[in-house]
Enzyme design. Sequence first.
Site, short mmCIF file in Angstrom:
data_model
loop_
_atom_site.label_atom_id
_atom_site.label_comp_id
_atom_site.label_asym_id
_atom_site.label_seq_id
_atom_site.Cartn_x
_atom_site.Cartn_y
_atom_site.Cartn_z
N HIS A 26 0.56 -1.29 -0.14
CA HIS A 26 0.04 0.23 -0.46
C HIS A 26 1.19 1.49 0.02
O HIS A 26 0.42 2.15 -0.51
CB HIS A 26 -0.91 0.03 1.15
CG HIS A 26 -2.08 -1.16 1.34
ND1 HIS A 26 -3.30 -0.67 1.81
CD2 HIS A 26 -2.10 -2.38 1.20
CE1 HIS A 26 -3.66 -2.09 1.08
NE2 HIS A 26 -3.25 -3.34 1.47
N ASP A 122 -5.99 6.29 2.22
CA ASP A 122 -6.01 4.54 1.97
C ASP A 122 -7.19 4.31 2.47
O ASP A 122 -7.46 5.15 3.29
CB ASP A 122 -4.58 3.53 2.45
CG ASP A 122 -5.19 2.25 2.33
OD1 ASP A 122 -6.19 1.51 1.45
OD2 ASP A 122 -3.40 2.17 1.04
N THR A 144 -6.01 0.51 -3.78
CA THR A 144 -4.80 0.12 -4.10
C THR A 144 -4.03 -0.99 -4.62
O THR A 144 -3.85 -1.23 -5.57
CB THR A 144 -3.19 0.56 -3.15
OG1 THR A 144 -3.50 -0.47 -2.48
CG2 THR A 144 -3.40 1.97 -2.48
N GLN A 338 11.22 -4.08 -9.33
CA GLN A 338 10.64 -4.98 -9.62
C GLN A 338 10.09 -4.39 -11.29
O GLN A 338 9.85 -5.33 -12.62
CB GLN A 338 9.20 -5.55 -9.05
CG GLN A 338 8.52 -6.29 -9.50
CD GLN A 338 6.99 -7.17 -9.19
OE1 GLN A 338 7.44 -7.84 -8.72
NE2 GLN A 338 6.20 -6.76 -8.86
N HIS A 353 2.24 -14.04 -6.82
CA HIS A 353 1.17 -14.35 -5.95
C HIS A 353 0.12 -13.81 -6.16
O HIS A 353 -1.16 -13.50 -5.32
CB HIS A 353 1.78 -13.34 -4.26
CG HIS A 353 2.01 -11.79 -4.34
ND1 HIS A 353 2.91 -11.62 -5.23
CD2 HIS A 353 1.30 -11.03 -3.60
CE1 HIS A 353 2.85 -10.41 -4.98
NE2 HIS A 353 2.09 -9.84 -3.76
N TRP A 356 -1.88 -6.53 -6.00
CA TRP A 356 -2.79 -6.17 -7.46
C TRP A 356 -0.95 -4.89 -8.15
O TRP A 356 -1.41 -4.81 -9.24
CB TRP A 356 -3.76 -5.10 -6.64
CG TRP A 356 -4.30 -3.81 -8.11
CD1 TRP A 356 -3.85 -2.65 -8.15
CD2 TRP A 356 -4.90 -4.50 -9.65
NE1 TRP A 356 -5.09 -2.24 -9.42
CE2 TRP A 356 -5.17 -3.40 -10.05
CE3 TRP A 356 -5.27 -6.33 -9.94
CZ2 TRP A 356 -6.14 -3.69 -10.87
CZ3 TRP A 356 -5.46 -6.41 -11.20
CH2 TRP A 356 -6.25 -5.24 -11.29
N ASN A 357 -0.39 -4.16 -7.30
CA ASN A 357 0.91 -3.64 -7.45
C ASN A 357 1.80 -4.50 -9.00
O ASN A 357 1.73 -4.38 -10.01
CB ASN A 357 1.89 -3.20 -6.63
CG ASN A 357 0.88 -2.46 -6.63
OD1 ASN A 357 0.69 -1.17 -6.53
ND2 ASN A 357 1.36 -2.36 -4.37
N SER A 358 1.52 -5.45 -8.32
CA SER A 358 2.70 -6.10 -9.09
C SER A 358 1.71 -7.24 -11.05
O SER A 358 2.93 -7.17 -11.84
CB SER A 358 3.39 -7.95 -8.25
OG SER A 358 3.48 -7.97 -7.65
N GLU A 377 -7.86 -10.43 -1.96
CA GLU A 377 -7.65 -10.11 -2.49
C GLU A 377 -7.50 -10.88 -3.97
O GLU A 377 -7.47 -10.55 -5.09
CB GLU A 377 -8.42 -9.05 -3.22
CG GLU A 377 -7.26 -7.73 -3.83
CD GLU A 377 -6.90 -7.09 -2.60
OE1 GLU A 377 -5.93 -6.63 -2.88
OE2 GLU A 377 -7.44 -7.02 -1.34
N GLN A 378 -6.23 -11.41 -3.53
CA GLN A 378 -5.48 -12.03 -4.71
C GLN A 378 -6.01 -13.52 -5.40
O GLN A 378 -5.57 -13.25 -6.85
CB GLN A 378 -4.18 -12.31 -3.75
CG GLN A 378 -3.19 -11.58 -3.45
CD GLN A 378 -1.85 -11.62 -2.48
OE1 GLN A 378 -1.46 -13.23 -2.66
NE2 GLN A 378 -1.18 -11.10 -1.36
#
Length: 474
Positions: A26, A122, A144, A338, A353, A356-358, A377-378
């Site tokens: 986050h 956030d 996010t 990354q 994993h 969301w960022n990834s 939420e993954q």
Amino acid sequence: MSAATLPTPTDQEPHAVCVPFPTQGHITPMLKLAKILHARGFRVTFVNTEYNHRRLVRSRGAAAVAGLTAFRFATIPDGLPESDADATQDPATISYATKHNCPPHLRSLLAGLDGVTCVVADNLMSFSVDAAREMGVPCALFWTASACGYMGYRNFRLLIDRGIIPFKDEEQLTNGFMDTPVDWAPGMSKHIRLKDFPTFLRTTDPNDVLMSFQLQEVERSEYASAVVINTFDELEQPALDAMRAIIPAVYTIGPLASVTEQEAPPRSVVYVNFGSITVMSGQELAEFASGLESSGHDFLWIVRPDVVKGDTSSAAALPPGFLEATKGRGLLASWCDQEAVLRHEAVGLFLTHSGWNSTLESLGAGVPMLCWPFFAEQQTNCRYKCVEWGVAMEVGDDVRREAVEARIREAMGGDKGKEMARRAAEWKEAATGSAARSLANLDRLINDVLLSPALKMASMMDGPDQSLAMLSDG
């Protein structure tokens, strides 16, 4: 590119106070958004918890804004016992602590700051809306994660009302109940199953901390002046339409990560990173290692020191002879940039994993994915990537080296992998094309919300007047 219109009566810069939820997944996107606002002429105060600011300093993360004038860090306590540990705090503990301990400290901090124009917090720090209201300034909440993840949490209320959650007993986790289709959920894919919802519904406790916390926080987003989300419309239109039906103003400003190369040359390296929170057993780590070894592909594997549960170190969990067997084609590291890795032409697959960022960084770079979701939420992101967006395959819950090897080989050279790569390239193009619109949305957010203290204050006072149940009925 048009710049936002800044106030003209005085020379004072507008002042945005940015308040991330205190976990790395986050903090990182909030820091990106804060830097964008700074580039748009805002003074920025970035508010970390004391614990996370110490981690930021140790990791030299503050260097990301080194040299920026009018960009400062501030801290508030989280109310937990003092600790110098360099590890992510327990999600349930930090969720409870921020909700109950942080509000008075944030109010006190805001009262002591000069010329606050707006608060950008956030969505999981929704108490910031109340603090901003007391000051008479607007508060935008930053979600996010994914829009489909947001709608997954919003549907918790309907799942509760239908008596589906909390579960009646723990056997429902293993007896096939989790495969139940949920094709009626507003804003969700018709292919969604109970197992694809954010994992915090997997409880028999009606007062479960994480289930209750996430539901309450997403429902409180209706009180904000606006909700900002790091995604783009083409990717998540149905979920965004559902969000916009229950939230006064939703601004998509993603992907936040910059996108470069338009054409992807042949890719041969597997990039492996399970994020900042995921933990696994030593056996699971060994299975991933053996699968990578036998796949025959080059790889870069980011292995956090605390990725293995318990006292076993990551190095100790690796199979005997693994490092020697993969010498020259495998590299293990504890950290990397990354975004830079995913943009590199050599990377052809991301074992992730499904945070969301990834996910957005991989889509923005045009890199297909193998998914091993951990929590929250993954699981929802994973299902959408595999079924709706066509860019991923699942490893499976029960990690076996044979499955890891087979999935890597298929993704890197099989027909399924070629289709995934084609779809990933299309999403990269769409993400690149969304940049101009996201900038326009950002300028609208600044002009219509962040620089308009009186705007929408009445609606903030009144609170939400619609509910997800209305969407379900209609």
